[in-house]
Every structure is written in C-alpha cells, then in structure tokens.
Motif scaffolding. Structure first.
Motif, short mmCIF file in Angstrom:
data_model
loop_
_atom_site.label_atom_id
_atom_site.label_comp_id
_atom_site.label_asym_id
_atom_site.label_seq_id
_atom_site.Cartn_x
_atom_site.Cartn_y
_atom_site.Cartn_z
N SER A 1 0.88 -1.06 0.07
CA SER A 1 0.08 -0.07 0.01
C SER A 1 0.89 1.16 -0.02
N MET A 2 0.94 1.79 -1.24
CA MET A 2 1.90 3.12 -1.22
C MET A 2 1.25 4.07 -2.09
N VAL A 3 0.11 4.27 -2.59
CA VAL A 3 -0.46 5.15 -3.41
C VAL A 3 -0.30 6.62 -2.54
N ARG A 4 -0.97 6.70 -1.56
CA ARG A 4 -1.02 7.90 -0.90
C ARG A 4 0.31 8.26 -0.21
N LEU A 5 1.11 7.60 -0.01
CA LEU A 5 2.28 7.50 0.91
C LEU A 5 3.33 7.95 -0.15
N ALA A 6 3.36 7.51 -1.50
CA ALA A 6 4.12 7.90 -2.55
C ALA A 6 3.82 9.39 -3.12
N ALA A 7 2.65 9.72 -2.87
CA ALA A 7 2.17 11.12 -3.31
C ALA A 7 2.78 12.07 -2.23
N MET A 8 2.68 11.64 -0.93
CA MET A 8 3.34 12.66 0.10
C MET A 8 4.78 12.78 -0.03
N ALA A 9 5.35 11.75 -0.27
CA ALA A 9 6.99 11.50 -0.32
C ALA A 9 7.44 12.28 -1.46
N VAL B 1 7.88 9.96 -7.19
CA VAL B 1 7.95 8.77 -6.53
C VAL B 1 6.63 7.95 -6.80
N ILE B 2 6.96 7.00 -7.67
CA ILE B 2 5.84 6.49 -8.50
C ILE B 2 5.40 4.89 -7.67
N ALA B 3 4.27 4.95 -7.19
CA ALA B 3 3.25 3.72 -6.84
C ALA B 3 2.85 3.06 -7.86
N ILE B 4 3.06 1.85 -8.09
CA ILE B 4 2.76 1.12 -9.32
C ILE B 4 1.48 0.92 -9.65
N ASN B 5 0.59 0.90 -8.62
CA ASN B 5 -0.94 1.02 -8.60
C ASN B 5 -1.32 2.32 -9.23
N ALA B 6 -0.66 3.42 -8.77
CA ALA B 6 -1.09 4.71 -9.42
C ALA B 6 -0.54 5.04 -10.75
N ALA B 7 0.47 4.16 -11.13
CA ALA B 7 0.77 4.25 -12.58
C ALA B 7 0.05 3.34 -13.32
N THR B 8 -0.32 2.43 -12.94
CA THR B 8 -1.07 1.27 -13.80
C THR B 8 -2.53 1.91 -14.06
N TYR B 9 -3.22 2.61 -12.99
CA TYR B 9 -4.47 2.99 -13.18
C TYR B 9 -4.54 4.24 -13.88
N TRP B 10 -3.68 5.10 -13.77
CA TRP B 10 -3.19 6.16 -14.67
C TRP B 10 -3.10 5.91 -16.27
N HIS B 11 -2.30 4.78 -16.48
CA HIS B 11 -2.20 4.54 -17.64
C HIS B 11 -3.37 4.14 -18.40
N ALA B 12 -4.19 3.07 -17.54
CA ALA B 12 -5.51 2.73 -18.08
C ALA B 12 -6.45 3.95 -18.36
N LEU B 13 -6.50 5.03 -17.37
CA LEU B 13 -7.46 5.85 -17.92
C LEU B 13 -7.00 6.81 -19.14
N ARG B 14 -5.77 7.12 -19.13
CA ARG B 14 -5.27 7.81 -20.21
C ARG B 14 -5.17 7.20 -21.47
N VAL C 1 -7.07 13.14 -10.69
CA VAL C 1 -7.45 12.73 -9.37
C VAL C 1 -6.67 13.26 -8.43
N ALA C 2 -7.31 13.77 -7.26
CA ALA C 2 -6.46 14.52 -6.26
C ALA C 2 -6.15 13.24 -5.23
N GLY C 3 -4.81 13.62 -4.63
CA GLY C 3 -4.32 12.90 -3.42
C GLY C 3 -3.62 11.79 -3.61
N CYS C 4 -3.26 11.47 -4.92
CA CYS C 4 -2.67 10.29 -5.30
C CYS C 4 -1.44 10.36 -6.14
N GLY C 5 -0.79 11.76 -6.00
CA GLY C 5 0.58 11.93 -6.73
C GLY C 5 0.33 12.89 -7.94
#
Length: 249
Positions: free
Chosen positions: A202-210, A218-231, A239-243
């Motif tokens: 679990s790193m999405v919110r923590l990576a955003a803060m880091a 600081v790229i959390a893989i779940n954020a990158a994967t879902y961002w990629h799917a959306l785009r 999407v706010a708060g996730c980096g």
C-alpha cells in the motif's frame, strides 16, 4: 447498444492475485465517475514461506493462472483490461512484458495496461528521469528482473530494496513507517526518481506525500497502472491526493 448505467464511460476488467487485498481498494480510490472496475481474482495459494528461491516459481504460477481470470472477467463485456499484479509483467525484460500483453490480447481481444510499461510511461511523462531506485516487497531474485526490465527501457537502477515478505498476504501488512524508512535509504542525489513495485504494497497516498518531501517523482505502481489505463482510454480526469502523475499528466 445501450450503455452500462454506472460504467457509462468505461468498464475495466481487473485481474489481481486472490491473495491481494490492496490493489482493489487502490483502484477504486482512483476511479472517476462513469468508470467501473470489475475485479477477477487470479487463483493464488497463499504461501507462508516465500524465499529468494521460491518467489519466481510462485509468481509464475500466478502468471499461468492469469488467463483463466481474463476469461472469467470477459463475461461482463469489459472495454479494457488492467493487470493488478506486477511481478509477471517484469519477467524477462521488455520482451517478456510484450509477450505477456500479447497472450492476454489473444484470449480477450482487448488492450491491457500492465505495471511495467505503465511505470515506463509514467517516468517518461515526468521527463528527465534516467536513474532510478526501486522499492519492492519481493526478494532479490525478483528485483534483478525489475532492474533488467528498466535497463531494457533505457533507465539505470542505481539501488534497490527488496523487503523480502515471507507470504503473499504479508505484503499488505508492511507499514507506512517501514516504507518511509526504505524510501529514505533509497533516496540520494544520484537518483532521479523512486519506483515502488508490487501491487499488494500500500503506497499510493504515501508515494504522493513522499514526492513533496523528496522533491522528485515517487511512483507507486498501482497509481501508474491505473493512470495508464485511464489515459489509454482518453479519460483525462485529474485525481487529487494520489500523486503528481494523476494530478498533472
């Protein structure tokens, strides 16, 4: 043909290990209106003695069972697929990732976002990134595969930490404090970005803060994967708060 009432923009079919308890809530947290996630569990016996020797065999079993999960989720007529397990998308470098995508496409006829290529796209979106540090819940043998993949894509992995989780479910029990300590060890002037792999960490919110206190991607893989799917589907919602990735690119 009529549109799905809730998923009027896109229905995402998501495949994740049956032991994984993080990727599903992570993806739902980043889901914009009109997009729905339909989770298909990849049968994964929970191993309590994962080691450097057994990690790859266990991950390959998940990979082998993925196509059954694809066939299952196809019955809801998804528009696009998202892979919620990252290790198998790093095996054998770039060609291994491409081979995995081709196998899924052959069964489903659909395009898919996978963790490895999504991280590459994310790093390229930030720009100016060449030298990486990698954090994983894996074992060193798997981190070698991750480094090989990034090498194929033109990056250099300067250093990495494998947290060496002993069970598949244990990955979800790694605390934010443990992740912060690892990030501090990984950071340095010789690193342009830090990438976290392993979708049950679990790193999405923590990576955003880091990103704020390290001053670099600081790229959390779940954020990158879902961002990629959306785009990839032309959905440009921020999407706010996730980096920065989901807020800026």
């Amino acid at each position: 043909m009529g549109r799905d009432v809730l998923g009027w923009r896109r229905l995402f079919g998501v495949m994740g290990p049956s032991t994984n308890t993080v990727v599903q809530p992570d993806f739902d947290m980043m889901r914009p209106a009109g997009v729905t996630n339909h989770y298909s569990r990849i049968f994964t016996p929970n191993a309590d003695a994962v080691s450097n020797e057994t990690f790859r065999a266990g991950a390959e079993l998940i990979g082998a069972n993925t196509l059954d999960a694809v066939r299952s989720v196809m019955t809801c007529n998804p528009d696009y697929l998202v892979m919620g397990m990252s290790a198998v998308t790093f095996f054998d470098g770039a060609k291994g990732a491409d081979r995995f995508i081709a196998q899924v496409k052959e069964v489903s006829g659909l395009d898919i976002s996978v963790g490895s290529h999504a991280c590459t796209a994310a790093l390229n979106a930030y720009g100016g990134v060449k030298r990486l540090a990698v954090l994983s819940p894996y074992w060193p043998a798997m981190n070698t595969e991750v480094a090989r993949y990034f090498g194929d894509m033109g990056f250099t992995v300067v250093r990495d930490i494998a947290l060496q989780c002993r069970s598949w479910t244990g990955i979800a029990q790694v605390t934010p404090a443990e992740c912060v300590a690892a990030l501090k060890k990984l950071d340095g002037d010789d690193v342009d970005a830090i990438v976290q792999v392993g979708t049950n960490l679990s790193m999405v919110r923590l990576a955003a803060m880091a990103e704020l206190w390290l001053g670099k991607p600081v790229i959390a893989i779940n954020a990158a994967t879902y961002w990629h799917a959306l785009r990839a589907n032309g959905i440009m919602d921020k999407v706010a708060g996730c980096g920065r990735l989901l807020e800026e690119f």
